[in-house]
Structures are given as structure tokens and as C-alpha cells.
Design a protein around this motif. Structure first.
Motif, PDB file in Angstrom:
ATOM      1  N   ILE A 145      -2.487 -20.830 -19.989  1.00  0.00           N
ATOM      2  CA  ILE A 145      -2.416 -21.436 -21.328  1.00  0.00           C
ATOM      3  C   ILE A 145      -3.261 -20.673 -22.355  1.00  0.00           C
ATOM      4  O   ILE A 145      -2.941 -20.666 -23.538  1.00  0.00           O
ATOM      5  N   ARG A 146      -4.317 -19.985 -21.892  1.00  0.00           N
ATOM      6  CA  ARG A 146      -5.172 -19.250 -22.841  1.00  0.00           C
ATOM      7  C   ARG A 146      -4.443 -18.075 -23.481  1.00  0.00           C
ATOM      8  O   ARG A 146      -4.923 -17.480 -24.444  1.00  0.00           O
ATOM      9  N   LYS A 147      -3.246 -17.734 -22.967  1.00  0.00           N
ATOM     10  CA  LYS A 147      -2.455 -16.648 -23.552  1.00  0.00           C
ATOM     11  C   LYS A 147      -1.751 -17.085 -24.847  1.00  0.00           C
ATOM     12  O   LYS A 147      -1.210 -16.254 -25.576  1.00  0.00           O
ATOM     13  N   ILE A 148      -1.725 -18.390 -25.113  1.00  0.00           N
ATOM     14  CA  ILE A 148      -1.082 -18.866 -26.343  1.00  0.00           C
ATOM     15  C   ILE A 148      -1.977 -18.509 -27.527  1.00  0.00           C
ATOM     16  O   ILE A 148      -3.135 -18.929 -27.590  1.00  0.00           O
ATOM     17  N   PRO A 149      -1.482 -17.715 -28.495  1.00  0.00           N
ATOM     18  CA  PRO A 149      -2.301 -17.345 -29.652  1.00  0.00           C
ATOM     19  C   PRO A 149      -2.773 -18.582 -30.413  1.00  0.00           C
ATOM     20  O   PRO A 149      -2.051 -19.580 -30.519  1.00  0.00           O
ATOM     21  N   MET A 150      -3.983 -18.524 -30.913  1.00  0.00           N
ATOM     22  CA  MET A 150      -4.586 -19.583 -31.733  1.00  0.00           C
ATOM     23  C   MET A 150      -4.990 -20.826 -30.934  1.00  0.00           C
ATOM     24  O   MET A 150      -5.409 -21.823 -31.500  1.00  0.00           O
ATOM     25  N   LEU A 151      -4.847 -20.790 -29.600  1.00  0.00           N
ATOM     26  CA  LEU A 151      -5.288 -21.927 -28.792  1.00  0.00           C
ATOM     27  C   LEU A 151      -6.751 -21.683 -28.417  1.00  0.00           C
ATOM     28  O   LEU A 151      -7.059 -20.787 -27.644  1.00  0.00           O
ATOM     29  N   VAL A 164       5.488 -16.008 -32.238  1.00  0.00           N
ATOM     30  CA  VAL A 164       4.556 -16.329 -31.158  1.00  0.00           C
ATOM     31  C   VAL A 164       5.001 -15.712 -29.829  1.00  0.00           C
ATOM     32  O   VAL A 164       4.194 -15.158 -29.086  1.00  0.00           O
ATOM     33  N   VAL A 165       6.302 -15.779 -29.528  1.00  0.00           N
ATOM     34  CA  VAL A 165       6.796 -15.220 -28.258  1.00  0.00           C
ATOM     35  C   VAL A 165       6.761 -13.689 -28.309  1.00  0.00           C
ATOM     36  O   VAL A 165       6.407 -13.032 -27.323  1.00  0.00           O
ATOM     37  N   ALA A 166       7.084 -13.115 -29.467  1.00  0.00           N
ATOM     38  CA  ALA A 166       7.034 -11.660 -29.609  1.00  0.00           C
ATOM     39  C   ALA A 166       5.618 -11.144 -29.369  1.00  0.00           C
ATOM     40  O   ALA A 166       5.421 -10.143 -28.662  1.00  0.00           O
ATOM     41  N   LYS A 167       4.629 -11.842 -29.915  1.00  0.00           N
ATOM     42  CA  LYS A 167       3.229 -11.419 -29.731  1.00  0.00           C
ATOM     43  C   LYS A 167       2.827 -11.514 -28.261  1.00  0.00           C
ATOM     44  O   LYS A 167       2.158 -10.619 -27.726  1.00  0.00           O
ATOM     45  N   MET A 168       3.229 -12.590 -27.596  1.00  0.00           N
ATOM     46  CA  MET A 168       2.882 -12.759 -26.181  1.00  0.00           C
ATOM     47  C   MET A 168       3.621 -11.731 -25.314  1.00  0.00           C
ATOM     48  O   MET A 168       3.099 -11.266 -24.300  1.00  0.00           O
ATOM     49  N   ALA A 169       4.821 -11.353 -25.742  1.00  0.00           N
ATOM     50  CA  ALA A 169       5.567 -10.313 -25.018  1.00  0.00           C
ATOM     51  C   ALA A 169       4.850  -8.969 -25.141  1.00  0.00           C
ATOM     52  O   ALA A 169       4.764  -8.208 -24.171  1.00  0.00           O
ATOM     53  N   ILE A 195      -3.877 -29.005 -16.449  1.00  0.00           N
ATOM     54  CA  ILE A 195      -2.889 -28.125 -17.099  1.00  0.00           C
ATOM     55  C   ILE A 195      -3.492 -26.727 -17.234  1.00  0.00           C
ATOM     56  O   ILE A 195      -4.407 -26.512 -18.028  1.00  0.00           O
ATOM     57  N   GLU A 196      -3.017 -25.798 -16.416  1.00  0.00           N
ATOM     58  CA  GLU A 196      -3.568 -24.438 -16.425  1.00  0.00           C
ATOM     59  C   GLU A 196      -2.553 -23.388 -16.850  1.00  0.00           C
ATOM     60  O   GLU A 196      -2.882 -22.439 -17.546  1.00  0.00           O
ATOM     61  N   LYS A 197      -1.298 -23.566 -16.437  1.00  0.00           N
ATOM     62  CA  LYS A 197      -0.224 -22.634 -16.790  1.00  0.00           C
ATOM     63  C   LYS A 197       0.609 -23.226 -17.938  1.00  0.00           C
ATOM     64  O   LYS A 197       0.670 -24.449 -18.114  1.00  0.00           O
ATOM     65  N   ILE A 198       1.275 -22.339 -18.679  1.00  0.00           N
ATOM     66  CA  ILE A 198       2.116 -22.823 -19.786  1.00  0.00           C
ATOM     67  C   ILE A 198       3.249 -23.689 -19.235  1.00  0.00           C
ATOM     68  O   ILE A 198       3.662 -24.656 -19.869  1.00  0.00           O
ATOM     69  N   GLY A 199       3.704 -23.371 -18.022  1.00  0.00           N
ATOM     70  CA  GLY A 199       4.738 -24.194 -17.382  1.00  0.00           C
ATOM     71  C   GLY A 199       4.286 -25.642 -17.203  1.00  0.00           C
ATOM     72  O   GLY A 199       5.076 -26.583 -17.371  1.00  0.00           O
ATOM     73  N   ASP A 200       2.995 -25.843 -16.859  1.00  0.00           N
ATOM     74  CA  ASP A 200       2.447 -27.207 -16.747  1.00  0.00           C
ATOM     75  C   ASP A 200       2.533 -27.907 -18.099  1.00  0.00           C
ATOM     76  O   ASP A 200       2.867 -29.096 -18.185  1.00  0.00           O
ATOM     77  N   LEU A 201       2.233 -27.139 -19.147  1.00  0.00           N
ATOM     78  CA  LEU A 201       2.222 -27.690 -20.507  1.00  0.00           C
ATOM     79  C   LEU A 201       3.637 -28.049 -20.959  1.00  0.00           C
ATOM     80  O   LEU A 201       3.843 -29.033 -21.681  1.00  0.00           O
ATOM     81  N   GLN A 202       4.612 -27.258 -20.520  1.00  0.00           N
ATOM     82  CA  GLN A 202       6.013 -27.521 -20.893  1.00  0.00           C
ATOM     83  C   GLN A 202       6.512 -28.856 -20.336  1.00  0.00           C
ATOM     84  O   GLN A 202       7.412 -29.473 -20.907  1.00  0.00           O
ATOM     85  N   TRP A 207       2.634 -28.278 -28.259  1.00  0.00           N
ATOM     86  CA  TRP A 207       3.916 -28.568 -27.587  1.00  0.00           C
ATOM     87  C   TRP A 207       4.954 -27.509 -27.957  1.00  0.00           C
ATOM     88  O   TRP A 207       5.668 -26.992 -27.091  1.00  0.00           O
ATOM     89  N   GLU A 208       5.024 -27.177 -29.247  1.00  0.00           N
ATOM     90  CA  GLU A 208       6.020 -26.194 -29.709  1.00  0.00           C
ATOM     91  C   GLU A 208       5.719 -24.797 -29.177  1.00  0.00           C
ATOM     92  O   GLU A 208       6.618 -24.094 -28.710  1.00  0.00           O
ATOM     93  N   LYS A 209       4.443 -24.396 -29.236  1.00  0.00           N
ATOM     94  CA  LYS A 209       4.098 -23.036 -28.802  1.00  0.00           C
ATOM     95  C   LYS A 209       4.380 -22.843 -27.308  1.00  0.00           C
ATOM     96  O   LYS A 209       4.783 -21.768 -26.884  1.00  0.00           O
ATOM     97  N   ALA A 210       4.182 -23.896 -26.522  1.00  0.00           N
ATOM     98  CA  ALA A 210       4.467 -23.816 -25.072  1.00  0.00           C
ATOM     99  C   ALA A 210       5.955 -23.585 -24.814  1.00  0.00           C
ATOM    100  O   ALA A 210       6.341 -23.075 -23.757  1.00  0.00           O
ATOM    101  N   ARG A 211       6.779 -23.961 -25.784  1.00  0.00           N
ATOM    102  CA  ARG A 211       8.231 -23.777 -25.663  1.00  0.00           C
ATOM    103  C   ARG A 211       8.733 -22.554 -26.422  1.00  0.00           C
ATOM    104  O   ARG A 211       9.935 -22.314 -26.501  1.00  0.00           O
ATOM    105  N   GLY A 212       7.799 -21.827 -27.022  1.00  0.00           N
ATOM    106  CA  GLY A 212       8.196 -20.636 -27.774  1.00  0.00           C
ATOM    107  C   GLY A 212       8.797 -20.945 -29.121  1.00  0.00           C
ATOM    108  O   GLY A 212       9.472 -20.113 -29.731  1.00  0.00           O
ATOM    109  N   ILE A 213       8.557 -22.169 -29.614  1.00  0.00           N
ATOM    110  CA  ILE A 213       9.096 -22.574 -30.923  1.00  0.00           C
ATOM    111  C   ILE A 213       8.102 -22.179 -32.013  1.00  0.00           C
ATOM    112  O   ILE A 213       6.943 -22.592 -31.992  1.00  0.00           O
TER     113      ILE A 213
END
Length: 394
Positions: free
Chosen positions: A179-185, A148-153, A198-205, A224-230
């Protein structure tokens, strides 16, 4: 021993557009849309020059041309894209031991453990440069500890760039992104999160897991996991693909059975030839029908393992008879062969018909040498008879 994962996500930038520009350099720097007809089609790919006008893939072509009237519309060539994709796949296949091809222009590589001998980021960088040099296509990659993090990178590295997210820096990298940058969200999930500010992934974290589980149920943990790169998901090797499919959208809705069967025969030929080329057999066939109102139906059938058209084509025609309401015109039709397993088609699967074996081998050899669909059956021919071309005998 280092157990850190080194996952690379590779994406060929605006793949269809890049392939067209390779064949026609005059398109470079111009707004280009690859897609269906202006009145009925959708955008398959678009250049960065069109995206600043709000054009994106899967958008109706009509709408895209309103947003960017100067765009050059190209219907595209599946053969060219398939050939370019195969070329890139072969370079990756020869370079790394474990990779997953997720689409015609997208790959994941697992370089975990290779850093004991070589620098993983250098391996990925060298591979990117080789693909660019050998194919002339722009390519981007992201490297991180999870898919997930590799794809976002990769998405941040585009166009034509590369980006490594060091281990332990995943949350810091993700925090400023929307947050819309998270794949599959999905859009609905994003809208719900916006309601809570909650607009940024940091807010979600910063949000408690129990809150997300209360609002989204089982999906709460995924968010929750995707926001942390898990992301513990493993790569599925390219050779483990379980199905192949193709579909065709008609320019105008069709209810003529002969036209439908001609297209089905052609698609089934293409897929079965691909199975034989990849040394695979299928044990399930399916048909997909989409009517004019976008209502979509699929029907499937289990069969004995085969890669033979004379078995697959009658099966597909039979599924058409079972699933098609003949009073309703069809907008799109598709074929899928699934439950794939590795293995060559044997003479006994062809009912010990040597003539038939020679026909398939001759067709496959010609098509492999000169390109798909160089030679094929007359679509109206009765499959399963011994009425084959005499030039293939002897």
C-alpha cells in the motif's frame, strides 16, 4: 470514438547522479550521493548502488554516510541539472501536444486520441529512445489510463525501463503491490491500515468504501479510488505554471543582514531573468525563512505585474525586514514569485527608463548566451538608481 485515456509518466532515473556521471564517467557503477554537507545537509539524489544500503532522498547526509560509508558525496551543480532538464523538456515539447512538467526530472504526457493515427505505446517508446540517445541520460516510463497508475507503472519499470498497463488491467497490476506504493499515501495512513491487516493494495481493493470513510473521513474516497487505479485528474500544461521559486540552505546559521541580502538579491535576479526568458510576469512575491530550530515562516506581498529586478529586489528586502526576527539566526532562505501570467515586460513598467531597458536586455542576452549568472548586479548596489555600468550605454 475512443475516449480511453493514454497517460504516460516519465521519470529520469536518479537524475542528479546521472547528470554527474555524464560529466564524470568514473562515477558509473559506484555508490554516489548528491546532497548537502555531511554534518548539516540532506540527500538530494542517490545512485541505485547506495539504495541497497537503505539510503534514500531527503535523508540527512550524515545518516546516509553511516549506512554507506564508501559513498562518494558530491555537492552538485544546479546549473548542470537545470540545463539537462531544459534539454529533456525541449525534446518532449517538440514531440507531443500536451504534457505537464511536475519537477526537474518528472513529466506526464497525455497521448489520448493519438492512437487513432499512431500506436500510443510506440510514440512513448520512440520518445524515450530519443531522449536517451540525445541526452545520454537513463529514463523510465509507465503508461496507463490515469496519472496515478502511470506513475506506479514507472516505479515498477525502474531502473531504465518501460511498462504499459492495458485498460481494464489496472486493479490486477496494483493488487500485489504494498500500500505504501500509492502516491500521496502518508506514513500515518499506512500505519492505520496495517492495524486492520491491510498491507497489499489487493487487501485494500476488497475493503468497503463506507469502512474507509468511517476511518479516514473525506480521505476514504481518495484511498478507495487510488487502490482501484481511478484518477480523473487532468494534466496541467507546462505553460500554466503559476509560480517559480528557489531557496538556499546555509552551511552555518546566518544572522548577518548583508549576507542574507546578498543571497536574496542573487536569487531574485535568477528568478526574474527566468521570468523574462519565459515571457512571464509576476504579481506576488514571497520570502521563506527557516530558523535554526526548523521553525519556518513565509510572508508575501501583492505587486503590480512585473519581471523587473529593480521592483522585485526592494520588495523582497522589505519582506525580509518585516518577517525576520533579527535576534534569531537563519538556516534557510527562499524566494517565490507567483500569480504568473504570460506577457512581456514593457517600457512603461520600467518607468520609461530606456537605459534600464537596455541594461536588462543586455544582461539577459549575455546570460542566455553564456549561462545564468554570467553577469549580474553588484549585490550592494542601490537598486532603482540610474547608476548602471557605462559599457551598457549607447
Amino acid at each position: 470514438m475512443d475516449t480511453k485515456r493514454h497517460i504516460v509518466h516519465i521519470d529520469l532515473d536518479s537524475f542528479f547522479v546521472s547528470v554527474e556521471r555524464k560529466f564524470n564517467p568514473s562515477l558509473i557503477g559506484k555508490p554516489v550521493i548528491i546532497g548537502g554537507s555531511a554534518d548539516r545537509g540532506v540527500v538530494a539524489s542517490c545512485s541505485y548502488e547506495t539504495r541497497k544500503f537503505g539510503v534514500h532522498s531527503a535523508m540527512p547526509t550524515r545518516q546516509a554516510l553511516k549506512l554507506c560509508p564508501d559513498a562518494i558525496l558530491i555537492s552538485g551543480s544546479h546549473g548542470r541539472y537545470s540545463e539537462a532538464s531544459h534539454e529533456v523538456t525541449q525534446i518532449i515539447h517538440d514531440a507531443v501536444p500536451l504534457y505537464q512538467k511536475t519537477s526537474v526530472d518528472e513529466f506526464y504526457l497525455d497521448l489520448s486520441g493519438m492512437d487513432r493515427f499512431h500506436d500510443s505505446y510506440k510514440i512513448a517508446s520512440d520518445l524515450r529512445q530519443k531522449i536517451i540517445k540525445d541526452t545520454g541520460l537513463p529514463i523510465s516510463f509507465g503508461m496507463a489510463s490515469s496519472k496515478v497508475v502511470a506513475k506506479m507503472a514507472t516505479n515498477q519499470a525502474k531502473p531504465n525501463g518501460q511498462l504499459q498497463i492495458p485498460h481494464g488491467k489496472e486493479m490486477a497490476f496494483l493488487a500485489p503491490l504494498p500500500i505504501r506504493k500509492i502516491p500521496m499515501l502518508g506514513e500515518k495512513t499506512c500505519q492505520k491500515l496495517y492495524e486492520y491487516g491491510i498491507e497489499k493494495i489487493g487487501d485494500l481493493q476488497r475493503v468497503d468504501l463506507r469502512f474507509l470513510q468511517t476511518v479516514f473521513g473525506k480521505a476514504g474516497l481518495f484511498i478507495w479510488e487510488k487502490a482501484r487505479g481511478i484518477d480523473h485528474s487532468e494534466l496541467v500544461p507546462h505553460s500554466d505554471r503559476k509560480s517559480i521559486s528557489t531557496e538556499h540552505t546555509f552551511g552555518t546559521d546566518v544572522k548577518d543582514r548583508r549576507t542574507l541580502e546578498t543571497i536574496l538579491v542573487s536569487m531574485t535576479e535568477e528568478l526574474s531573468s527566468k521570468l523574462r526568458r519565459e515571457n512571464k510576469l509576476a504579481s506576488c512575491l514571497a520570502i521563506k525563512i527557516r530558523y535554526a530550530n526548523f521553525e519556518t515562516h513565509t510572508q508575501q506581498e501583492k505587486i503590480a505585474l512585473t519581471a523587473a529586478e529593480h521592483i522585485l529586489i526592494p520588495g523582497i528586502k522589505n519582506l525580509l525586514s518585516k518577517s525576520w526576527d533579527q535576534h534569531r539566526p537563519i538556516r534557510l532562505i527562499g524566494v517565490r514569485l507567483s500569480n504568473l501570467t504570460t506577457g512581456s515586460y514593457q517600457i512603461n513598467l520600467f518607468e520609461d527608463n530606456e537605459e534600464r531597458i537596455r541594461l536588462y536586455q543586455a544582461m539577459d542576452n549575455i546570460n542566455f548566451k553564456f549561462g545564468d549568472k554570467t553577469v549580474c548586479r553588484a549585490a550592494g548596489m542601490e537598486i532603482g538608481t540610474r547608476n548602471f555600468n557605462p559599457f551598457l550605454k549607447g
